[in-house]
Write a protein that holds these residues in place. Structure first.
Motif, short mmCIF file in Angstrom:
data_model
loop_
_atom_site.label_atom_id
_atom_site.label_comp_id
_atom_site.label_asym_id
_atom_site.label_seq_id
_atom_site.Cartn_x
_atom_site.Cartn_y
_atom_site.Cartn_z
N ASP A 77 0.86 -1.18 0.00
CA ASP A 77 0.00 0.00 0.00
C ASP A 77 0.90 1.23 0.00
N TYR A 99 1.20 5.33 0.64
CA TYR A 99 0.59 6.46 1.34
C TYR A 99 1.32 7.74 0.98
N PRO A 137 -6.57 -4.67 7.69
CA PRO A 137 -7.18 -3.33 7.66
C PRO A 137 -6.62 -2.44 8.76
N LEU A 138 -6.71 -1.15 8.54
CA LEU A 138 -6.25 -0.19 9.53
C LEU A 138 -7.11 -0.26 10.79
N HIS A 139 -6.45 -0.07 11.93
CA HIS A 139 -7.17 0.03 13.19
C HIS A 139 -6.58 1.18 14.01
N VAL A 167 -8.49 6.49 12.16
CA VAL A 167 -8.30 5.59 11.02
C VAL A 167 -8.62 6.32 9.71
N SER A 168 -9.63 7.19 9.74
CA SER A 168 -10.00 7.93 8.53
C SER A 168 -8.86 8.83 8.05
N ALA A 171 -6.47 6.56 6.34
CA ALA A 171 -7.06 6.03 5.11
C ALA A 171 -7.06 7.08 4.01
N ARG A 214 -3.96 7.14 2.04
CA ARG A 214 -3.66 5.95 1.24
C ARG A 214 -3.96 6.24 -0.23
N THR A 226 -2.37 0.55 -4.30
CA THR A 226 -1.91 -0.77 -3.91
C THR A 226 -0.80 -1.23 -4.85
N ARG A 267 -9.28 3.09 -4.90
CA ARG A 267 -9.16 4.15 -3.89
C ARG A 267 -10.45 4.97 -3.85
N LEU A 304 -12.96 9.62 0.93
CA LEU A 304 -13.64 9.50 2.21
C LEU A 304 -14.71 10.57 2.35
#
Length: 1004
Positions: free
Chosen positions: A691, A693, A711-713, A734-735, A738, A741, A744, A801, A804
């Protein structure tokens, strides 16, 4: 041409070629062994010690046994041939050695001492035999030539020294600027081997003709020199003194060389090009010193007297080199002020850099080049015999080893660069006066005292004028063109370490740590002030493993920088140990001045710091980690690019647990997209799950694993000190992560495909060779920015992608890149304006967008008149460019889906066709995008605004690709795209190329 002259030219020509090959070996072996030993100070010292020690041993062997050998030139030919064969075999031998070490030896060794013993011992065995043979060449050639013309000692010694050094200087430049870019390390070392074979074959022919008398006829080769005195018993102290003097001058010469290189790194930049230019300048000085002896040897009556004056003048020239160096920052700044930032400009900059290196190094190196031939002449004329050639050469080489060790490990760390060079100069001056006073015969009082007065005048001048102010040392003039930082800059740390000069300075609440003038990290010391861009990156690469790995207990960090990444990692209670590997101790000590901003890195008991090279550290102890974070300096810095190769990533992979994660920080500024692509290709070749960023405008963070990334936490408990630090830079949720990001593995593979580059490889150092030019040209990587900022959902429809939805934290965008912070906020503001008629902030942010949005709403209030169609299409395209890709599909209602700002009934065909295409795109409905985009292109016609036509073509191509119709995407660009030129200020030419590469990618 007379036969003696023909012989002379043949031998000198052979020795030019021999020196050419010899310097290639030294340069390339350093690259090769750096891959196994690392680039730490002790590793560099070891490589030089092996090289110089082998040379000394070879010279001693000739001095000890050469007098018994009847055919020295023939022996020289055999030695050159053996060196050539070894050169051809070196690369495959090194590959076998590397595989044996990594697959068999290292896993079997459980102690650091055992691993280091293997590394050092095996490295010595790899190159020592060739080094011994290389050390034999000068005394063999000199002795063989002297047997033919015994009266021409000075001409022969000076001529051979000149020719060998001249070839060496050319070899250093040719290897770096021609061979390495062309055929890589394997081809370069093989080229040196071929040259040695050719030299050996030609020397064999010469040796046969000399032995047959075919080139001599009993005639002397040059004018007779001073008569040789018979040896006497009381000459032993004299002989010993000449040998000791040769050792001392060898040591001081290498203190100069290392000191000058370290100093000039701060003015010219720490690149492979600048180093080779400096090395060539130094060797060229030695060469012309030998040439001076050659031309005047017959007139030199007392070689020791001349050597004494040469030692004094060498010390004086070294002292004067310090004020010259102090001015070099202004010269570099002046060059950058007038040179164009192009490839041609970089070539001129390199020439100017060579001139500066010559100004600093050449005078003292010239006098150093006199000494070895003169000391040898003195012994020969005193009756010491040809064995003295090897003894002097061996002593000089052993002295060089001592000089390297003293400079790197004692003088520079203890005294600093300025005083280390000054001390070496004083030693040379003292040695010169000792020789003049006790061992020379033809020294007048006037000349002796004139030399003393000269020294007394130059020393204080050097101490006063040679002190370069820290504002210049830390200026990074080779990047900025500004020769000094501003007067209000406050320095809190400045130290010459073993490998680099580190400075910490501050201004207006921001502190910066710099290596050789290149800033490596900047922190805002007051947490109530907005963060710097560097903080966002350093914290990002620290928080990503905490937010991705379920149980990151053992973590390694490559590169200390400010200590912020280690500090961030230790903000979590999950890590049990964080091993930070830093090559330069001064960096660790300097970063202490960031204080509370990095306190956990220094005080947390889980933090362990190792002053070592990354390759060496990971090789010792068979270590394995849950997370490895690699944050080296810029790839253009010499030695750094080797941390971005497929071999290094494979090496790190072996030190990761099965579910381990690698986080790689890559600077995307001062480097172009193809170079970034070749490094990403190396990473992708070793890790199948990646991934990418974007933590700030100039950097990229890549997360890689050999298993699917989880997944992100949440990385920190709300209310914890770490959570507060994360929120400050916009990483509190997390947002936030994300949103940063980008893509991939598939996106990276397409990035590499469109660049058309090879995988970055240890043995083909493309990045280190090309990145300095990219830095000079001020280029940057823009493809990722273009993909993020484009108005069409390219990454969403190809790589998944998704933009958000807005929330308070995300829309603050603190510490985020402009294209990832501003565009989503502007897009949502514009969406509100389109639905409600209000424009919160848009008009103030982007005047063009506000103007076109107002025009679009006004023209859409009723069916668009035919005279206004062009204006409507232009306005729609501009507004779409700022909204469609940056608003999530579910938030497009009222904007482009079921728009509230236009009544579609009764609208002209052009308007309805465009709205259908934008509606399908807002819905991310691939089949509808293909159909609507394809249908709208002929409706709007060739007179429509270029941006709109580019939109429609890309919409159709995206629809085809997302519908798994790559052939249709290719056809669309080939047929429809032929009549759609790319706008002057548009990035859609790149976007179309991206989509074509995506269409042409291998199917899985």
């Amino acid at each position: 041409m007379s036969k003696p002259i023909a012989l002379e030219r043949a031998l000198l020509g052979l020795f030019v070629a021999s020196g050419f090959a010899g310097l290639i070996y030294q340069a390339i072996w350093s690259h090769y062994l750096g891959l196994s030993l690392g680039h730490a100070a002790y590793a560099q010292t070891l490589v030089l010690a092996i090289f110089m020690g082998g040379m000394a041993l070879g010279a001693w062997i000739v001095s000890r046994y050469g007098v018994r050998w009847k055919r020295l030139i023939l022996t020289y030919a055999v030695v050159e041939i053996v060196i050539g064969v070894a050169g051809l075999a070196f690369h495959p031998l090194f590959l076998g050695y590397t595989d044996l070490s990594q697959d068999t030896v290292y896993p079997a060794l459980d102690s650091i001492a055992a691993v280091r013993a293997w590394q050092w011992g095996s490295a010595a065995l790899m190159i020592l035999p060739q080094c011994v043979l290389l050390g034999m060449t000068f005394p063999l050639m000199s002795g063989g030539y002297l047997r033919v013309a015994p009266a021409a000692d000075g001409e022969i010694l000076g001529g051979l020294y000149f020719s060998n050094s001249l070839g060496a200087a050319f070899g250093a430049l040719f290897a770096t600027f021609v061979l390495l870019p062309w055929i890589g390390m394997p081809g370069t070392v093989a080229t040196a081997g071929v040259v040695n074979l050719a030299v050996g074959a030609l020397a064999w022919v010469v040796a046969r003709r000399v032995d047959d008398g075919g080139w001599t006829d009993g005639a002397p080769v040059a004018t007779a020199a001073a008569p040789v005195k018979p040896a006497a018993a009381d000459d032993v102290p004299y002989f010993r003194m000449m040998v000791v003097a040769a050792a001392i001058t060898g040591a001081t010469s290498f203190v100069y060389e290392i000191g000058w290189v370290r100093m000039l790194n701060q003015a010219l930049g720490t690149t492979v090009h600048s180093f080779e230019l400096m090395l060539a300048a130094f060797i060229l000085g030695l060469a012309f010193g030998g040439l001076w002896v050659r031309r005047r040897a017959a007139r030199i009556g007392d070689a020791v007297a001349v050597a004494g004056y040469a030692q004094v003048l060498m010390g004086v020239a070294a002292l004067l080199s310090l004020p010259v160096f102090a001015q070099s920052f202004r010269w570099v700044g002046a060059m950058l002020g007038v040179l164009p930032r192009t490839e041609a400009g970089y070539a001129l900059f390199s020439l100017g850099s060579a001139g500066i290196a010559l100004a600093v190094m050449f005078p003292a190196a010239f006098f150093a080049g006199l000494t070895l031939p003169l000391f040898t002449m003195a012994l020969l004329r005193r009756g010491a015999g040809e064995a003295s050639i090897g003894r002097i050469y061996a002593a000089n080489t052993l002295g060089a080893i001592a000089g390297v060790v003293l400079a790197v490990h004692v003088l520079i760390p203890a005294l600093g660069l300025h005083l280390a060079v000054t001390l070496a100069a004083l030693v040379d001056i003292a040695l010169g006066f000792l020789l003049l006073k006790r061992y020379a015969e033809n020294v007048t009082q006037r000349a002796y005292f004139a030399s003393a007065i000269l020294c007394l005048v130059v020393l204080p001048m050097s101490l006063l004028l040679g002190r370069t102010p820290p504002e210049a040392l830390a200026s990074g003039v080779f990047r900025t063109g500004v020769a000094a930082l501003t007067d209000d800059t406050e320095f809190v740390f400045l130290r010459d370490g073993k490998t680099a000069t580190v400075a910490v300075f501050g201004r207006e609440g921001t502190a910066v740590i710099a290596t050789n003038g290149k800033p490596d990290a900047g922190l805002v010391l007051d947490v109530n002030m907005p963060p710097s861009g560097d903080e966002s990156t350093m914290i990002s690469v620290g928080v990503l493993p905490l937010a991705l790995h379920p149980d990151p207990r053992r973590i390694a960090v490559i590169g200390w920088g400010s200590g912020m990444t280690t500090h961030t990692l230790l903000g979590s209670d999950k890590p049990e140990v964080v091993d930070s590997i830093e090559i330069e101790r001064a960096m660790y000590d300097g970063a202490m001045h960031f204080g509370r901003r990095v306190t956990r890195a220094y005080t947390d008991p889980r933090s362990r710091v190792h002053i070592d090279d990354a390759r060496t550290f990971f090789s010792t102890g068979n270590r394995r980690y849950d997370v490895i974070v690699s944050e080296p300096s810029n790839p253009w810095v010499s030695g750094v690019a080797s941390l971005f190769t497929r071999q290094f990533y494979g090496f790190l992979g072996r030190h990761l647990e099965d579910d381990g994660i690698l986080v790689q920080w890559v600077q995307a500024y001062e480097i172009d997209d193809p170079l970034l692509a070749t490094m990403l290709a190396a990473l992708a070749s070793e890790f199948p799950y990646i991934d990418l960023y974007r933590p700030n405008d100039g950097d990229v963070a890549v997360v890689a694993s050999r298993k699917p990334l989880p997944p992100l936490h949440e990385a920190a408990e709300p209310g914890s000190p770490l959570h507060a630090e994360l929120r400050r830079v916009g990483l509190g949720s997390v947002s936030d992560l994300a949103m940063r990001r980008v893509g991939t593995q598939a996106m990276i593979e397409n990035f590499v495909r469109i660049a058309g580059v090879d995988i970055h490889d240890d043995f083909y150092p493309t990045v280190s060779l090309q990145a300095p030019s990219a830095r000079f040209r001020r280029v940057g990587s823009f493809w990722i920015t273009n993909l993020i900022s484009t108005g069409m959902p390219v990454l969403e429809m190809t790589d998944g992608r998704v933009p958000l939805r807005p929330n308070e934290d995300v829309m603050q965008g603190r510490g985020m890149p402009d294209e990832m912070m501003q565009l989503p906020r502007v897009a949502y503001d514009t969406g509100i304006a389109m639905r409600q008629g209000t424009m919160p902030g848009v008009a103030m942010e982007l005047e063009e967008l506000a103007r076109e949005l107002e025009r679009l709403r006004a023209l859409s209030a009723a069916p668009v008149e035919s005279a206004d169609i062009g204006d409507w299409l232009q306005a729609a395209a501009v507004v779409a460019e700022f909204t469609i890709a940056h608003i999530a599909r579910e938030d497009q209602v009222g904007v482009w889906i079921e728009p509230t700002w236009i009544d579609l009934d009764g609208q002209p065909e052009d308007v309805r066709a465009v709205m259908a295409a934008y509606d399908a795109t807002a819905r991310r409905d691939a089949p509808a995008m293909l159909a609507a985009g394809r249908a709208a292109l002929p409706v709007v016609g060739p007179d429509a605004p270029p941006l709109l036509r580019e939109h429609l073509l890309v919409i159709a191509m995206l629809g085809a690709l997302a519908s798994d119709q790559p052939a249709e995407a290719l056809r669309l660009d080939r047929e429809e795209g032929r009549g759609i030129p790319v706008g002057r200020d548009s990035n859609y030419g790149f976007i179309r190329s991206w989509l074509l590469a995506w269409a042409d990618r291998p199917r899985r």
